[in-house]
Design an enzyme around this catalytic site. Structure first.
Site, PDB file in Angstrom:
ATOM      1  N   GLU A 154       0.827  -1.207   0.000  1.00 32.18           N
ATOM      2  CA  GLU A 154       0.000   0.000   0.000  1.00 32.18           C
ATOM      3  C   GLU A 154       0.858   1.252   0.000  1.00 32.18           C
ATOM      4  O   GLU A 154       0.539   2.243  -0.668  1.00 32.18           O
ATOM      5  CB  GLU A 154      -0.919  -0.004   1.233  1.00 32.18           C
ATOM      6  N   HIS A 157       4.277   7.922   9.805  1.00 34.76           N
ATOM      7  CA  HIS A 157       5.490   7.775   9.000  1.00 34.76           C
ATOM      8  C   HIS A 157       6.724   8.221   9.780  1.00 34.76           C
ATOM      9  O   HIS A 157       7.635   8.853   9.249  1.00 34.76           O
ATOM     10  CB  HIS A 157       5.378   8.523   7.665  1.00 34.76           C
TER      11      HIS A 157
END
Length: 343
Positions: free
Chosen positions: A203, A317
């Protein structure tokens, strides 16, 4: 319990294209609760709970952002590429794990020390090519003898820890949180429909596994579980990200200002009414950035009504993402309740 499950998932390692460790872990969790288990040619793990003719696809991506060995110099320092969207200051000076042919090797991400930089250099944006990995080797031969070569995948060396107030911090909450939600949903689920729970691959590098699996399954509708950005901490305005941690899962109406996904109105109404009827705290998001597997699923097979159901996660992230455990539990409850009905 959800906490123990999420710790195992978060502490495990699986960058985009190398998710097999996560596949095996999830198989062990869900095998007793599903009717079928398979992996497709892309590596997606597909679990099926048989019911009626109405097919619902649940999607959560297994991959985490990481790196890969690109070049090894004569002194044994390793250059790399990133896999997924890294913000370089978050990557610099981290400890990493290189998953080599002879097992895991610890390294550190180094760069030019600030003490040796000129004033103008300190003000410049940190670039990937300025960073390297030091595993303690003195030559390229040393690196090879340790089982490290071009193409070796690399992940962050970090473990889940509990914070105060039911908050958790760790790596890869994007999207092992979504995986945990699907696993727990499968364990608790009582639905009249046929449920396809798909743990997708790649993804973070283009929504690839969701695309191929959605095409093959051709469901009547789809929900993607993932994480999303709250605006409840310094450095971000609530007008740009209005959701908050601790106030429940997030029903996303728009992602990436509509360039990614405009959720099907029937799907939005379905999840909202379910949450309201069951007294489940929830939030609504119209977002300007970020996509989920739902972005690509809704474009397959002539169009599949799709929606993301996300959990607020600070500092995504990065190696220190933060979530609220109760948000995850309420997200599981919302999925279980919604799947008793249909859009």
């Amino acid at each position: 319990m959800v906490l123990e499950l999420l710790k195992r998932l978060s502490d495990a390692h699986g960058v985009s294209g190398y998710e097999q460790n996560i596949v095996e872990m999830i198989k062990g969790e869900i095998a007793p609760y599903v009717d079928e288990l398979s992996t497709d040619s892309m590596g997606n793990l597909i679990a099926v709970k048989r019911g009626g003719d109405f097919k619902v696809m649940l999607a959560a991506h297994m991959d985490e952002i990481g790196c890969m060995v690109q070049y090894i110099d004569d002194k044994g320092f390793i250059r790399f590429i990133t896999l997924g969207g890294w913000f370089m200051p978050a990557l610099y000076a981290q400890r990493v794990i290189l998953h080599g042919k002879k097992g895991q090797i610890i390294g550190v991400l180094g760069g030019k020390p600030p003490h040796m930089m000129k004033d103008e250099d300190r003000k410049k944006e940190l670039k990937q090519e300025e960073l390297f990995i030091d595993i303690g080797a003195s030559s390229a031969e040393d690196v090879a003898n340790l089982g490290i070569e071009i193409g070796t995948p690399i992940t962050i060396d970090r473990e889940l820890k509990e914070l105060a107030g039911g908050r958790l911090t760790g790596k890869a909450f994007d999207n092992r949180v979504g995986c945990a939600m699907l696993i727990e949903t499968l364990k608790k689920l009582d639905s009249p429909h046929t449920i396809y729970a798909v743990f997708t691959v790649q993804e973070e590098v283009g929504l690839k596994g969701a695309k191929t699996s959605a095409y093959a399954i051709n469901p009547d509708c789809a929900i993607a579980t993932d994480v999303t950005i709250p605006g409840d901490h310094p450095g971000i305005d609530k007008k740009d990200a209005s959701i908050e941690m601790g106030k429940g899962p997030v029903i996303i109406i728009v992602s990436a200002s509509g360039r990614g996904l405009i959720s099907d109105p029937k799907m939005v109404a379905w999840l909202r009414s379910t949450a309201e009827d069951a007294g489940i705290p929830h939030q609504i998001e119209v977002g300007t950035g970020g996509n989920t597997d739902a972005t690509i699923i809704h474009l397959e097979q002539g169009g599949i009504p799709s929606i993301p159901l996300s959990i607020p996660a600070r500092y995504i992230h990065s190696p220190v993402e933060v979530v609220d455990l109760n948000d995850i539990k309420e997200g599981i409850r919302l999925l279980c309740e919604a799947l008793k009905t249909r859009p």
